[in-house]
Design an enzyme around this catalytic site. Sequence first.
Site, PDB file in Angstrom:
ATOM      1  N   TYR A 180      -9.522  36.466-101.334  1.00  0.00           N
ATOM      2  CA  TYR A 180      -9.033  36.078-100.010  1.00  0.00           C
ATOM      3  C   TYR A 180      -8.967  34.560 -99.901  1.00  0.00           C
ATOM      4  O   TYR A 180      -9.865  33.862-100.388  1.00  0.00           O
ATOM      5  CB  TYR A 180      -9.971  36.587 -98.905  1.00  0.00           C
ATOM      6  CG  TYR A 180      -9.864  38.061 -98.635  1.00  0.00           C
ATOM      7  CD1 TYR A 180      -8.870  38.559 -97.810  1.00  0.00           C
ATOM      8  CD2 TYR A 180     -10.759  38.957 -99.210  1.00  0.00           C
ATOM      9  CE1 TYR A 180      -8.770  39.920 -97.557  1.00  0.00           C
ATOM     10  CE2 TYR A 180     -10.663  40.315 -98.963  1.00  0.00           C
ATOM     11  CZ  TYR A 180      -9.666  40.786 -98.138  1.00  0.00           C
ATOM     12  OH  TYR A 180      -9.564  42.134 -97.900  1.00  0.00           O
TER      13      TYR A 180
ATOM     14  N   TYR B 155     -11.698  44.171-105.299  1.00  0.00           N
ATOM     15  CA  TYR B 155     -12.699  43.113-105.431  1.00  0.00           C
ATOM     16  C   TYR B 155     -14.104  43.689-105.240  1.00  0.00           C
ATOM     17  O   TYR B 155     -14.287  44.676-104.531  1.00  0.00           O
ATOM     18  CB  TYR B 155     -12.445  41.968-104.439  1.00  0.00           C
ATOM     19  CG  TYR B 155     -12.441  42.355-102.975  1.00  0.00           C
ATOM     20  CD1 TYR B 155     -13.635  42.460-102.248  1.00  0.00           C
ATOM     21  CD2 TYR B 155     -11.259  42.596-102.310  1.00  0.00           C
ATOM     22  CE1 TYR B 155     -13.632  42.793-100.911  1.00  0.00           C
ATOM     23  CE2 TYR B 155     -11.240  42.930-100.965  1.00  0.00           C
ATOM     24  CZ  TYR B 155     -12.429  43.022-100.272  1.00  0.00           C
ATOM     25  OH  TYR B 155     -12.427  43.376 -98.952  1.00  0.00           O
TER      26      TYR B 155
ATOM     27  N   ARG C 279     -14.295  47.243-103.565  1.00  0.00           N
ATOM     28  CA  ARG C 279     -13.311  47.673-102.576  1.00  0.00           C
ATOM     29  C   ARG C 279     -11.999  47.992-103.296  1.00  0.00           C
ATOM     30  O   ARG C 279     -11.514  47.195-104.095  1.00  0.00           O
ATOM     31  CB  ARG C 279     -13.006  46.570-101.549  1.00  0.00           C
ATOM     32  CG  ARG C 279     -14.141  46.091-100.659  1.00  0.00           C
ATOM     33  CD  ARG C 279     -14.638  47.091 -99.640  1.00  0.00           C
ATOM     34  NE  ARG C 279     -13.746  48.101 -99.157  1.00  0.00           N
ATOM     35  CZ  ARG C 279     -12.919  48.004 -98.093  1.00  0.00           C
ATOM     36  NH1 ARG C 279     -12.875  46.896 -97.409  1.00  0.00           N
ATOM     37  NH2 ARG C 279     -12.170  49.015 -97.708  1.00  0.00           N
TER      38      ARG C 279
ATOM     39  N   HIS D 160      -6.456  47.168-100.596  1.00  0.00           N
ATOM     40  CA  HIS D 160      -6.234  47.559 -99.194  1.00  0.00           C
ATOM     41  C   HIS D 160      -5.647  46.373 -98.441  1.00  0.00           C
ATOM     42  O   HIS D 160      -5.798  45.221 -98.865  1.00  0.00           O
ATOM     43  CB  HIS D 160      -7.542  48.001 -98.538  1.00  0.00           C
ATOM     44  CG  HIS D 160      -8.587  46.934 -98.522  1.00  0.00           C
ATOM     45  ND1 HIS D 160      -9.391  46.664 -99.612  1.00  0.00           N
ATOM     46  CD2 HIS D 160      -8.948  46.024 -97.578  1.00  0.00           C
ATOM     47  CE1 HIS D 160     -10.207  45.667 -99.331  1.00  0.00           C
ATOM     48  NE2 HIS D 160      -9.951  45.242 -98.099  1.00  0.00           N
TER      49      HIS D 160
ATOM     50  N   HIS E  34      -5.597  44.740 -94.503  1.00  0.00           N
ATOM     51  CA  HIS E  34      -6.173  44.800 -93.154  1.00  0.00           C
ATOM     52  C   HIS E  34      -5.059  44.650 -92.117  1.00  0.00           C
ATOM     53  O   HIS E  34      -4.131  43.844 -92.302  1.00  0.00           O
ATOM     54  CB  HIS E  34      -7.176  43.654 -92.951  1.00  0.00           C
ATOM     55  CG  HIS E  34      -8.381  43.744 -93.835  1.00  0.00           C
ATOM     56  ND1 HIS E  34      -9.569  44.302 -93.419  1.00  0.00           N
ATOM     57  CD2 HIS E  34      -8.585  43.344 -95.110  1.00  0.00           C
ATOM     58  CE1 HIS E  34     -10.453  44.233 -94.390  1.00  0.00           C
ATOM     59  NE2 HIS E  34      -9.879  43.653 -95.446  1.00  0.00           N
TER      60      HIS E  34
HETATM   61 FE   LIG Z   1     -10.802  43.443 -97.342  1.00  0.00          FE
END
Ligand SMILES: [Fe+2]
Length: 239
Positions: free
Chosen positions: A110, A150, A160, A163, A165
Amino acid sequence: MSTSPQPPAYDIYDDRTESGWRIDGYPRTFTRTPDSPRVARALTLTELTGPFGLHRRLRVDTADLSRVRPDGQRAQGQLIVVRGRVCDEDGAPIAGALVEMWQANASGRYAHEYDEKSLAPLDPNFIASGRFVADAEGRFSFTTVKPGAYPVPDSGHWWRPPHIHFSVFGPSWMARLVTQMFFPSDPLNPADRILASIPDPAARDRAVARSVPTTEGRDDALVFEHDFVLRGHRRTPEL
Ligand SMILES: [Fe+2]
């Protein structure tokens, strides 16, 4: 005779269709969820009818996150299109719904200060977040790259799955949905503690996008379809 506005009626969702409030190994769920049971209170017109015209007050972004500039280098990763509809509990389109999204890049990183400890690289050619407005049929579409998986730090090897958000605003605060979209058949989906915290399997499925056959998609991108239902017992789960 004057008529006062009537609050819209809607059916209440079942708690089994919602994710768990506290997820083991995911520390922030413990700091942002209440310790006490929820208290029911009457809703006011402010919550049932506002805010108005968010899409006119907020910046709306380009629907292509895969390049910083139209003539710039493309971000790394698999190019994808995500498209779908925003609907109310009856399946009716919500024209003008505001669709905000954010995601990791193709390496699972991110572009956010919370992810500074990640060893995965940033991608200077990737935009990573966007805000779009649904059309008159409630439809939205954007181009991006498929996010990478990640690891969740200090969680005992929990990864995770890929995906995206989303925060979706319908016609009122009561029709706001914060959720995540997963990719179909990803081997990490069944072990994801957030997705698995939804007890109802049909509700879990509503958080997973549909893969559009490549014969129906674009030549240069895989296409995924995902609809959001903002309220009612068939709503998309909060995540
Ligand atoms: Fe996330």
